[in-house]
Write a protein that holds these residues in place. Structure first.
Motif, PDB file in Angstrom:
ATOM      1  N   LYS A  92       0.696  -1.224   0.187  1.00 38.40           N
ATOM      2  CA  LYS A  92       0.115   0.026   0.052  1.00 38.40           C
ATOM      3  C   LYS A  92       0.920   1.362  -0.119  1.00 38.40           C
ATOM      4  O   LYS A  92       0.492   2.272   0.681  1.00 38.40           O
ATOM      5  N   PHE A  93       1.997   1.200  -0.760  1.00 37.88           N
ATOM      6  CA  PHE A  93       2.747   2.502  -1.040  1.00 37.88           C
ATOM      7  C   PHE A  93       2.151   3.019  -2.111  1.00 37.88           C
ATOM      8  O   PHE A  93       1.779   2.325  -3.215  1.00 37.88           O
ATOM      9  N   LYS A  94       2.366   4.578  -2.467  1.00 37.25           N
ATOM     10  CA  LYS A  94       1.756   5.142  -3.520  1.00 37.25           C
ATOM     11  C   LYS A  94       2.793   5.250  -4.590  1.00 37.25           C
ATOM     12  O   LYS A  94       2.535   5.159  -5.668  1.00 37.25           O
ATOM     13  N   ASN A  95       4.110   5.657  -4.068  1.00 36.48           N
ATOM     14  CA  ASN A  95       5.193   6.048  -5.036  1.00 36.48           C
ATOM     15  C   ASN A  95       6.505   6.153  -4.280  1.00 36.48           C
ATOM     16  O   ASN A  95       6.625   5.922  -3.230  1.00 36.48           O
ATOM     17  N   ILE A  96       7.350   6.047  -5.128  1.00 34.40           N
ATOM     18  CA  ILE A  96       8.839   6.448  -4.380  1.00 34.40           C
ATOM     19  C   ILE A  96       9.207   7.735  -5.086  1.00 34.40           C
ATOM     20  O   ILE A  96       9.182   7.955  -6.232  1.00 34.40           O
ATOM     21  N   HIS A  97       9.906   8.508  -4.413  1.00 37.15           N
ATOM     22  CA  HIS A  97      10.306   9.955  -4.917  1.00 37.15           C
ATOM     23  C   HIS A  97      11.860   9.936  -4.585  1.00 37.15           C
ATOM     24  O   HIS A  97      12.556   9.472  -3.355  1.00 37.15           O
ATOM     25  N   ILE A  98      12.709  10.805  -5.470  1.00 35.83           N
ATOM     26  CA  ILE A  98      14.022  10.938  -5.302  1.00 35.83           C
ATOM     27  C   ILE A  98      14.457  12.195  -5.507  1.00 35.83           C
ATOM     28  O   ILE A  98      13.814  12.934  -6.235  1.00 35.83           O
ATOM     29  N   SER A  99      15.777  12.697  -5.086  1.00 37.66           N
ATOM     30  CA  SER A  99      16.255  13.861  -5.302  1.00 37.66           C
ATOM     31  C   SER A  99      17.679  13.543  -5.391  1.00 37.66           C
ATOM     32  O   SER A  99      18.488  12.983  -4.670  1.00 37.66           O
ATOM     33  N   ILE A 100      18.348  14.393  -6.391  1.00 40.17           N
ATOM     34  CA  ILE A 100      19.657  13.979  -6.458  1.00 40.17           C
ATOM     35  C   ILE A 100      20.384  15.775  -6.623  1.00 40.17           C
ATOM     36  O   ILE A 100      19.718  16.813  -6.836  1.00 40.17           O
ATOM     37  N   SER A 101      21.749  15.707  -5.839  1.00 39.14           N
ATOM     38  CA  SER A 101      22.386  16.812  -5.896  1.00 39.14           C
ATOM     39  C   SER A 101      23.703  16.340  -6.095  1.00 39.14           C
ATOM     40  O   SER A 101      24.326  15.563  -5.690  1.00 39.14           O
TER      41      SER A 101
END
Ligand SMILES: CC(C)(COP(=O)(O)OP(=O)(O)OC[C@H]1O[C@@H](n2cnc3c(N)ncnc32)[C@H](O)[C@@H]1OP(=O)(O)O)[C@@H](O)C(=O)NCCC(=O)NCCS
Length: 115
Positions: A92-101
């Motif tokens: 029941k997870f909606k999505n996975i989010h990532i951020s790169i720097s």
């Protein structure tokens, strides 16, 4: 759940072609090689993949199973494969989010699951 990874950009300079094709998808290689300084982008994508592996540690994924793509505005996202979608549905997870720097010699990325 969250995951994070940081790497030295130097490790991603002059990547061996065989290694590159084993670790990165065709889309990822095309994206990175659009830039003059491709190593910083290879490092960033590697960090994002590792962050996703940590975030989804239950799944025992390897980096080559994870594809990092970019929206038209440059924002990175995880290509949700049927295996990932099944896991999200089950848990029941909606999505996975990532951020790169990245800056000079280091790249960093985080991944976060949305419930
Ligand atoms: C996105 C932005 C915050 C990047 O900041 P920065 O300090 O220059 O660079 P950082 O090293 O921190 O981040 C670079 C990473 O940000 C990510 N990124 C790029 N655009 C993004 C966006 N719109 N939203 C979220 N993340 C973004 C990418 O993953 C990029 O690394 P990658 O190309 O190797 O995958 C900055 O460029 C910005 O404000 N852009 C506004 C949107 C824009 O102008 N887009 C132009 C592209 S068409």
């Amino acid at each position: 759940m969250v995951g994070i990874d940081i790497e030295q950009v130097d490790r991603f300079k002059n990547l061996d072609t065989h290694l590159k094709q084993r670790v990165y998808t065709k889309n990822e290689i095309e994206y990175c090689e659009k830039f003059e300084n491709s190593s910083i982008h290879f490092a960033g994508i590697w960090c994002a993949k590792e962050a996703v592996v940590k975030c989804l540690s239950e799944l025992n994924l390897v980096v080559s199973e994870i594809e990092i793509l970019h929206q038209n505005n440059g924002a990175p996202y995880v290509n949700v494969t049927p295996k990932l979608q099944q896991y999200f549905d089950d848990k029941k997870f909606k999505n996975i989010h990532i951020s790169i720097s990245h800056i000079n010699q280091n790249a960093i990325a985080i991944a976060m699951l949305e419930k």
